[in-house]
Design an enzyme around this catalytic site. Structure first.
Site, PDB file in Angstrom:
ATOM      1  CE1 TYR A 133      -7.772  -0.729   6.592  1.00  0.00           C
ATOM      2  CE2 TYR A 133      -6.338  -0.573   4.674  1.00  0.00           C
ATOM      3  CZ  TYR A 133      -6.559  -0.396   6.020  1.00  0.00           C
ATOM      4  OH  TYR A 133      -5.553   0.123   6.801  1.00  0.00           O
ATOM      5  CD  GLU A 166      -3.032  -0.096   2.427  1.00  0.00           C
ATOM      6  OE1 GLU A 166      -3.592  -1.134   2.786  1.00  0.00           O
ATOM      7  OE2 GLU A 166      -3.009   0.944   3.089  1.00  0.00           O
ATOM      8  CG  ASP A 170      -3.847   9.153   7.477  1.00  0.00           C
ATOM      9  OD1 ASP A 170      -3.806   7.939   7.764  1.00  0.00           O
ATOM     10  OD2 ASP A 170      -4.013   9.577   6.330  1.00  0.00           O
TER      11      ASP A 170
END
Lengths: 263, 408
Positions: A175, A49, A60
Site C-alpha cells: 500500500y 478495506e 487519520d
C-alpha cells in the site's frame, strides 16, 4: 494463497487495475454499514478495506476520525467488525477483505485469539498503521503464519535504504501512501506517485496499490494508471457522514471503481 | 536488590527501545525514518562534550540550575515524623521542570537543521517551556493543546502567545492532553521535512522516553549531591507526581541502583480509583496496551478503546504513563500510589500556609502522599519530594474549588 492473491492474479491476467474501497466498520451504525459492505462487490470493488474503529486514530484526518467516533458511539466493537465479515462471507466467498486499523484493540483482544477469529471469519489481510517493520514480531509474523496477508504501508519518507526492510514480510500487496500526511488531506499527484511506484515495483513482485488523497473517479483513474490500483476511503466516508442513502453511496463507489478500471 | 536482578536498573532501554516488554516504536511508516534519524542524532549528541557544554551553560544561565534542595522545616514539624526536603524545580525559568528537557530537544533540533517545532501540552507548562526556548532561538513554534485545557489554563495560553507561539486548541476526543498528542502526531506526519516534535514527557516512541529521561535526570543528579552535602547520606524515600512521568523519571533515575532508597510515584486519583474511571491512575487502574508509539499501562475499556482520564490537574490528565515507569512497576523497583483531587487540594493549601510556597497541582499530589507517610516515619527518615512546578497557573482552578470568587 489468500483471496487477495487470487484477486490480483486474476486482475493481472485480465490486464486490469484494481479498485480498493475503505469504509469504517459500524459507521454510521452496524446495520447500514453491513448493507454498504455487502453492496461493495457489485459496485465493482475488488478489495474491501474494513476499518476497525479506534479512539485515537493518529494517522487519520477528521473524516475517518469522526467515522470511528460514530461507529463507537453506536456500540461497534472489534467483535462486531469481525461479525460483519462473517455476514459478508455467507453470500460472498471471493471478494478479499482487509481489516485496517490500529494495534491496541487487537492487542487487547489477544493477538492469537484475534488471528484465529479473523481467519475463521473470512478475513484475508491486515493493515495495522502503528506496526512498522521494527515491530514485526508483534502481529505481522504471527499473522503470516496463520495464512493472513500483512499489508505494509510504504510512504514518501521510505527511502531506498529502508524499502527492502518494508518489503520483507509484506504480502498480498504493498500500500503506497501517496502523500506525507493524514487520510483525506492533500490530493495525490500522479506525477509524484508514478516514479515512487516504479521504484517499489523494481524491488517486489507484489502489486502496488496507491491510497490517501484520492477523491474522485478521475483521480482514481489517473493514479491507478501509474500503479496496480487505487484506494479511496475518506471520499466515500464523507458521503456516509452526510447521511446519503446506501444506494447513492454505492453509486458513488461504482463511479470510483469505473474510474480505476478505465486506467 | 539491583545486583540480584539485572546488575543494574539503569541499563534500559534495549536497542529496540524496550524496557522489558514496555516501550517500543509503534508508529506509522511515515514517521519511522524520522525517529530513526532522531535516535542517531541523539546517540551522537550523548557522547559529544560540546552538546553537554551547551546544555550546562543554558541550564546554569538561562534556567537557573541547580535548583535548591530545601528543608521544609515547618511542614516537617507539622507532620511530626520524617524530615522533608523539597527539590525546588518550580524555581526554574518558566516555573517547572519541563524546560530541562525542552532545552535538550531544541538543541538537537537545531543540530538536525529543523526550523519548525511542534509540541503538545496539558497544563501548559511544557508548551510555555517550548515557546520560551523557541523564542530564544528564533524558531517557529506550534503548540497543540486540548480545547478543555485551553479554557482551564488560560494564563499559560496567553504566556505562549506572548512568546510568539501559535496555540492550536484541539477539539477531537474530549479535548485534553491525549488528543493534543494525536494532533501533534498528525502534524508531524504531514510536515516531516522541516518539523521537530518536542515531546514533553517520558512517553512516545523510542528514543523519546529514554531521551527525555536523560535530560530530566539532572533533577536526580543534583538532588543526590545536595542531599549528600546536607545530610552526608542518601535520602530514604524519594517521591514525585506522575502524569506521563517526566519529573518523576528525572528524580528517580539516578537513584535506581541505590538499594536503600525507597521510590514512590504518585498518580492522579481524581475522584477516586474506582470502576467509574474518574481518575488518571494508569498503573493502579489500567492495563498494558499500545498508544502514542509505546506499550505501557493505559486506561482502556474491554475492547481496547482508550478512556479519558479525569483529574483536577491538567498536567496529570493523561490515560497512559511512560514505559519505564510501567517496567519499574512490574519489576517492583518503584511503588506507585494514587492521591485524589481532594487530598491534593489539601496539600496545596497546607504548603502555601506552612512554607510560603504555592505549589502546582501536580506536585501537590506528591506532597499529599508525603503528608500521609511522613507522620508514620521516624524523625531521621529523609524524604525528598520533587516540587516540580509552581502553582500560579492553578490559582483559578483552586479558587473555583474552594468557592472563592476571583472577580475583583
Amino acid at each position: 494463497m489468500t483471496r487477495i492473491d487470487a484477486k490480483f492474479a486474476k486482475l493481472k491476467a485480465e490486464g486490469r487495475k484494481g479498485f480498493v474501497a475503505y469504509v469504517m466498520g459500524g459507521d454510521p451504525d452496524y446495520e447500514t454499514s453491513l448493507e454498504i459492505v455487502k453492496g461493495l462487490p457489485a459496485a465493482g470493488v475488488d478489495v474491501i478495506e474494513l476499518g476497525m474503529p479506534f479512539t485515537d486514530p493518529m494517522a487519520d484526518g477528521p473524516t475517518i476520525q469522526l467515522a470511528g467516533q460514530r461507529a463507537l458511539a453506536q456500540g461497534q466493537t472489534l467483535e462486531k467488525t469481525l461479525q460483519m465479515v462473517r455476514e459478508l462471507r455467507k453470500d460472498d466467498n471471493e471478494t478479499p477483505v482487509v481489516m485496517m486499523g490500529y494495534y491496541n484493540p487487537i492487542y487487547s483482544r489477544g493477538v492469537d485469539k484475534f488471528l484465529v477469529d479473523a481467519k475463521e471469519a473470512g478475513v484475508d489481510g491486515l493493515i495495522v498503521v502503528d506496526l512498522p517493520p521494527e515491530e514485526d514480531g508483534e502481529l505481522c509474523i504471527p499473522a503470516q503464519k496463520m495464512g493472513l496477508n500483512f499489508i505494509r504501508l510504504a510512504t514518501p519518507t521510505t527511502d531506498d535504504k529502508r524499502l527492502p526492510k518494508v518489503l520483507t514480510n509484506t504480502s498480498g500487496f504493498v500500500y503506497y501512501v501517496s502523500i506525507t500526511g493524514i487520510t483525506g488531506a492533500a490530493n495525490a499527484v500522479a506525477g509524484d506517485v508514478g516514479p515512487e511506484v516504479a521504484q517499489i515495483k523494481a524491488k517486489t513482485d507484489l502489486p502496488v496499490i496507491v491510497g490517501f488523497g484520492i477523491k474522485t473517479p478521475e483521480a482514481a483513474q489517473t493514479i491507478a494508471s501509474v500503479a496496480d490500483g487505487a484506494v479511496v476511503g475518506s471520499a466515500i466516508v464523507e458521503r456516509i457522514a452526510k447521511g446519503e442513502s446506501v444506494a447513492d453511496i454505492l453509486a458513488f463507489v461504482k463511479s470510483l471503481a469505473d474510474g480505476a478500471h478505465r486506467a | 536488590m539491583a545486583n540480584d536482578l539485572f546488575n543494574s536498573f539503569m541499563r534500559g532501554p534495549d536497542e529496540n527501545g524496550r524496557f522489558g516488554d514496555f516501550g517500543g516504536r509503534f508508529v506509522s511508516e511515515t514517521l519511522m525514518p524520522l525517529i530513526l534519524d532522531l535516535e542517531a542524532e541523539y546517540e551522537k549528541a550523548k557522547t559529544d562534550a560540546s552538546f553537554w557544554a551547551e546544555m550546562d551553560d543554558l541550564w546554569a544561565n538561562y534556567v537557573g540550575r541547580p535548583s535548591p534542595l530545601y528543608h521544609a522545616e515547618r511542614l516537617t514539624e507539622h507532620l511530626g515524623g520524617a524530615k522533608i526536603y523539597m527539590k525546588r524545580d518550580e524555581l526554574n525559568h518558566t516555573g517547572a521542570h519541563k524546560i530541562n528537557n525542552v532545552l535538550g530537544q531544541i538543541i538537537l533540533a537545531r543540530r538536525m537543521g529543523k526550523t519548525r517545532i511542534i509540541a503538545e501540552t496539558g497544563a501548559g507548562q511544557h508548551g510555555v517551556a517550548t515557546a520560551t526556548v523557541c523564542a530564544k532561538f528564533g524558531l517557529k513554534c506550534i503548540v497543540y493543546m486540548g480545547a478543555h485545557d485551553v479554557e482551564r489554563q488560560a494564563p499559560n495560553v496567553f504566556r505562549m502567545r506572548l512568546l510568539g507561539a501559535t496555540v492550536i486548541p484541539v477539539t477531537s476526543g474530549r479535548g485534553t492532553l491525549k488528543d493534543a498528542m494525536n494532533d501533534a502526531l498528525r502534524d508531524w506526519v504531514t510536515n516531516v521535512r522541516d518539523t521537530f516534535y518536542c515531546i514533553g514527557t517520558v512517553a512516545g516512541p523510542h528514543p523519546y522516553p529514554a531521551m527525555v529521561r536523560d535530560f530530566q535526570s539532572i533533577i536526580g543528579k543534583e538532588a543526590k549531591e545536595q542531599m549528600m552535602k546536607a545530610e552526608g547520606r542518601l535520602p530514604d524515600t524519594i517521591i514525585a507526581a506522575i502524569g506521563g512521568g517526566s519529573n518523576a523519571m528525572g528524580l528517580f533515575f539516578p537513584f535506581l541502583d541505590d538499594e536503600s532508597v525507597r521510590i514512590i510515584g504518585v498518580e492522579a486519583g481524581g475522584k477516586g480509583v474506582n470502576e467509574k474511571m474518574e481518575h488518571c491512575a494508569s498503573l493502579t487502574g489500567g492495563r498494558p496496551g499500545v498508544l502514542h508509539g509505546n506499550r505501557t499501562y493505559l486506561l482502556q475499556d474491554d475492547d481496547g478503546q482508550i478512556l479519558e482520564g479525569f483529574s483536577i490537574s491538567a498536567g496529570l490528565d493523561y490515560p497512559g504513563i511512560g514505559p519505564e515507569h510501567a517496567w519499574l512497576h512490574d519489576v517492583g523497583r518503584a511503588e506507585y500510589v494514587s492521591i485524589t483531587d481532594k487530598e491534593a487540594l489539601e496539600a496545596f493549601q497546607l504548603c502555601c500556609e506552612l512554607e510560603g510556597i504555592i505549589p502546582a497541582l501536580e506536585p501537590s499530589h506528591a506532597l499529599a502522599h508525603v503528608m500521609k507517610i511522613a507522620p508514620t516515619l521516624p524523625k531521621d527518615h529523609l524524604i525528598c519530594m520533587n516540587m516540580c512546578g509552581r502553582g500560579d497557573k492553578d490559582i483559578f482552578t483552586v479558587a473555583k474549588h474552594l468557592g472563592f470568587d476571583m472577580k475583583i
